[in-house]
Design an enzyme around this catalytic site. Structure first.
Site, PDB file in Angstrom:
ATOM      1  N   ARG A 104      -4.991  -5.970   3.711  1.00 62.57           N
ATOM      2  CA  ARG A 104      -5.823  -6.862   2.929  1.00 62.57           C
ATOM      3  C   ARG A 104      -5.274  -8.268   3.063  1.00 62.57           C
ATOM      4  O   ARG A 104      -4.115  -8.511   2.728  1.00 62.57           O
ATOM      5  CB  ARG A 104      -5.754  -6.394   1.476  1.00 62.57           C
ATOM      6  CG  ARG A 104      -6.881  -6.846   0.635  1.00 62.57           C
ATOM      7  CD  ARG A 104      -6.844  -6.128  -0.690  1.00 62.57           C
ATOM      8  NE  ARG A 104      -5.716  -6.519  -1.516  1.00 62.57           N
ATOM      9  CZ  ARG A 104      -5.753  -6.558  -2.842  1.00 62.57           C
ATOM     10  NH1 ARG A 104      -6.862  -6.223  -3.472  1.00 62.57           N
ATOM     11  NH2 ARG A 104      -4.699  -6.911  -3.538  1.00 62.57           N
ATOM     12  N   THR A 108      -7.916 -14.070   1.213  1.00 57.15           N
ATOM     13  CA  THR A 108      -9.354 -13.778   1.045  1.00 57.15           C
ATOM     14  C   THR A 108      -9.579 -12.424   0.378  1.00 57.15           C
ATOM     15  O   THR A 108     -10.681 -12.137  -0.079  1.00 57.15           O
ATOM     16  CB  THR A 108     -10.049 -13.732   2.411  1.00 57.15           C
ATOM     17  OG1 THR A 108      -9.495 -12.625   3.155  1.00 57.15           O
ATOM     18  CG2 THR A 108      -9.842 -15.023   3.193  1.00 57.15           C
ATOM     19  N   ASP A 200       2.289  -2.842  -5.961  1.00 58.35           N
ATOM     20  CA  ASP A 200       1.875  -2.715  -4.555  1.00 58.35           C
ATOM     21  C   ASP A 200       2.293  -1.327  -4.042  1.00 58.35           C
ATOM     22  O   ASP A 200       3.480  -1.035  -3.883  1.00 58.35           O
ATOM     23  CB  ASP A 200       2.540  -3.819  -3.726  1.00 58.35           C
ATOM     24  CG  ASP A 200       1.997  -3.842  -2.306  1.00 58.35           C
ATOM     25  OD1 ASP A 200       1.439  -4.865  -1.897  1.00 58.35           O
ATOM     26  OD2 ASP A 200       2.121  -2.804  -1.609  1.00 58.35           O
ATOM     27  N   ASP A 203       4.402  -1.210  -0.718  1.00 58.35           N
ATOM     28  CA  ASP A 203       5.774  -1.687  -0.911  1.00 58.35           C
ATOM     29  C   ASP A 203       6.599  -0.681  -1.698  1.00 58.35           C
ATOM     30  O   ASP A 203       7.776  -0.458  -1.393  1.00 58.35           O
ATOM     31  CB  ASP A 203       5.757  -3.036  -1.644  1.00 58.35           C
ATOM     32  CG  ASP A 203       5.365  -4.180  -0.720  1.00 58.35           C
ATOM     33  OD1 ASP A 203       5.403  -3.995   0.510  1.00 58.35           O
ATOM     34  OD2 ASP A 203       5.011  -5.255  -1.237  1.00 58.35           O
TER      35      ASP A 203
HETATM   36  C1  PRP Z   1      -3.482  -1.760  -0.378  1.00 57.15           C
HETATM   37  C2  PRP Z   1      -3.954  -0.357  -0.703  1.00 57.15           C
HETATM   38  C3  PRP Z   1      -5.365  -0.362  -0.220  1.00 57.15           C
HETATM   39  C4  PRP Z   1      -5.810  -1.775  -0.492  1.00 57.15           C
HETATM   40  C5  PRP Z   1      -6.654  -1.769  -1.728  1.00 57.15           C
HETATM   41  O1  PRP Z   1      -3.152  -1.853   0.963  1.00 57.15           O
HETATM   42  O2  PRP Z   1      -3.159   0.653  -0.147  1.00 57.15           O
HETATM   43  O3  PRP Z   1      -5.502  -0.050   1.149  1.00 57.15           O
HETATM   44  O4  PRP Z   1      -4.624  -2.544  -0.719  1.00 57.15           O
HETATM   45  O5  PRP Z   1      -7.197  -3.002  -1.948  1.00 57.15           O
HETATM   46  P1  PRP Z   1      -8.750  -3.304  -1.849  1.00 57.15           P
HETATM   47  O6  PRP Z   1      -9.444  -2.196  -2.550  1.00 57.15           O
HETATM   48  O7  PRP Z   1      -8.890  -4.604  -2.577  1.00 57.15           O
HETATM   49  O8  PRP Z   1      -9.121  -3.419  -0.411  1.00 57.15           O
HETATM   50  P2  PRP Z   1      -2.542  -3.187   1.621  1.00 57.15           P
HETATM   51  O9  PRP Z   1      -3.623  -4.048   2.150  1.00 57.15           O
HETATM   52  O10 PRP Z   1      -1.598  -3.809   0.650  1.00 57.15           O
HETATM   53  O11 PRP Z   1      -1.787  -2.623   2.876  1.00 57.15           O
HETATM   54  P3  PRP Z   1      -0.529  -1.641   2.981  1.00 57.15           P
HETATM   55  O12 PRP Z   1      -1.006  -0.280   2.554  1.00 57.15           O
HETATM   56  O13 PRP Z   1      -0.195  -1.692   4.431  1.00 57.15           O
HETATM   57  O14 PRP Z   1       0.555  -2.150   2.102  1.00 57.15           O
HETATM   58  N1  URA Z   2      -3.172  -2.816  -3.439  1.00 55.86           N
HETATM   59  C1  URA Z   2      -2.101  -2.337  -4.108  1.00 55.86           C
HETATM   60  O1  URA Z   2      -1.183  -1.771  -3.504  1.00 55.86           O
HETATM   61  N2  URA Z   2      -2.071  -2.473  -5.447  1.00 55.86           N
HETATM   62  C2  URA Z   2      -3.058  -3.060  -6.140  1.00 55.86           C
HETATM   63  O2  URA Z   2      -2.970  -3.142  -7.381  1.00 55.86           O
HETATM   64  C3  URA Z   2      -4.159  -3.556  -5.414  1.00 55.86           C
HETATM   65  C4  URA Z   2      -4.192  -3.429  -4.074  1.00 55.86           C
END
Ligand code: PRP
Ligand code: URA
Length: 209
Positions: A104, A108, A200, A203
């Site tokens: 994400r 944006t 997160d 993380d």
């Molecule tokens: C997080 C989560 C989802 C997304 C949710 O991933 O695991 O995939 O955000 O957010 P949204 O519903 O607003 O799209 P992230 O983009 O942080 O990537 P990661 O899993 O690699 O940390």
């Molecule tokens: N992605 C995450 O990992 N946590 C949130 O709360 C939203 C998006």
């Protein structure tokens, strides 16, 4: 309109509480996500069709039931979805696993696709798209789009924690995809984080912060 199921089994709710807790470290967080994924898989597979077969027990012939219908495909959204795969495979060990890589954009909040690798027969499989977090819904909706574009016909979305905004987006864009969650939280903050949420997910799973 797709249906939304909140899986309120006490064991799921109990474990989600400790997943949310900021004092839960990486090792325990991973273990709990894995355990909740198994429990959620148990609930999400409730509607699997059965068919009758005949077997011999040591003392008699009997009619018995086995799972019928389509085979399953698990589609974790990278990275955080990976944390739920092994837990589901405990119950559905023969499932094939495809990966959709999305992150994400922090400014944006739009999903950016960077990797897609799927089993060749996804059109014949009942897919379970997995991601711990359904925040704006952009990532889940984009992952489902990517799967449909490549032939997927039948899928469910499974998330630990959802925001109302994310549920609405997925329902609007994919009314054919039912959504299974352990909790629906209150709202998204200005950075797109679910409140109260768990922070997160990627993380916390991988120890990158
Ligand atoms: C997080 C989560 C989802 C997304 C949710 O991933 O695991 O995939 O955000 O957010 P949204 O519903 O607003 O799209 P992230 O983009 O942080 O990537 P990661 O899993 O690699 O940390
Ligand atoms: N992605 C995450 O990992 N946590 C949130 O709360 C939203 C998006």
């Amino acid at each position: 309109m797709s249906r939304v199921y909140v899986l309120d089994h006490p064991l799921i709710q109990h474990k989600v509480t400790f997943i949310r807790d900021k004092n839960t470290g990486t090792k325990e967080f991973r273990e709990l996500v894995d355990e909740v994924a198994t429990l959620m898989a148990y609930e999400i597979t409730r509607d699997m069709p059965l068919e009758e077969t005949t077997i011999e027990t040591p003392v008699a012939t009997c009619k018995a039931r086995v799972i019928a219908g389509k085979k399953v495909g698990l589609i974790p959204i990278l990275r955080a979805g990976l944390g739920m795969v092994d837990g589901i495979l405990q119950l559905i060990p023969a499932a094939k696993v495809g990966h959709v890589g999305l992150y994400r954009d922090p400014d944006t909040l739009q999903p950016v696709e960077y990797y897609v690798k799927l089993p060749t027969d996804i059109a014949e499989r009942e897919l379970i798209v997995i991601d711990p977090m359904l925040a704006t819904g952009g990532s889940a909706a984009a992952a489902i789009d990517a799967l449909k574009k490549r032939g997927a016909k039948s899928m469910k979305l499974m998330c630990l924690i959802a925001a109302p905004e994310g549920i609405k987006l997925v329902q609007d864009e994919h009314p054919d995809v039912d959504i299974y969650v352990a909790a629906i939280d209150e709202y998204l903050n200005d950075h797109g984080y679910i409140i109260p949420g768990l922070g997160d997910a990627g993380d916390r799973l991988f120890g990158t912060k």
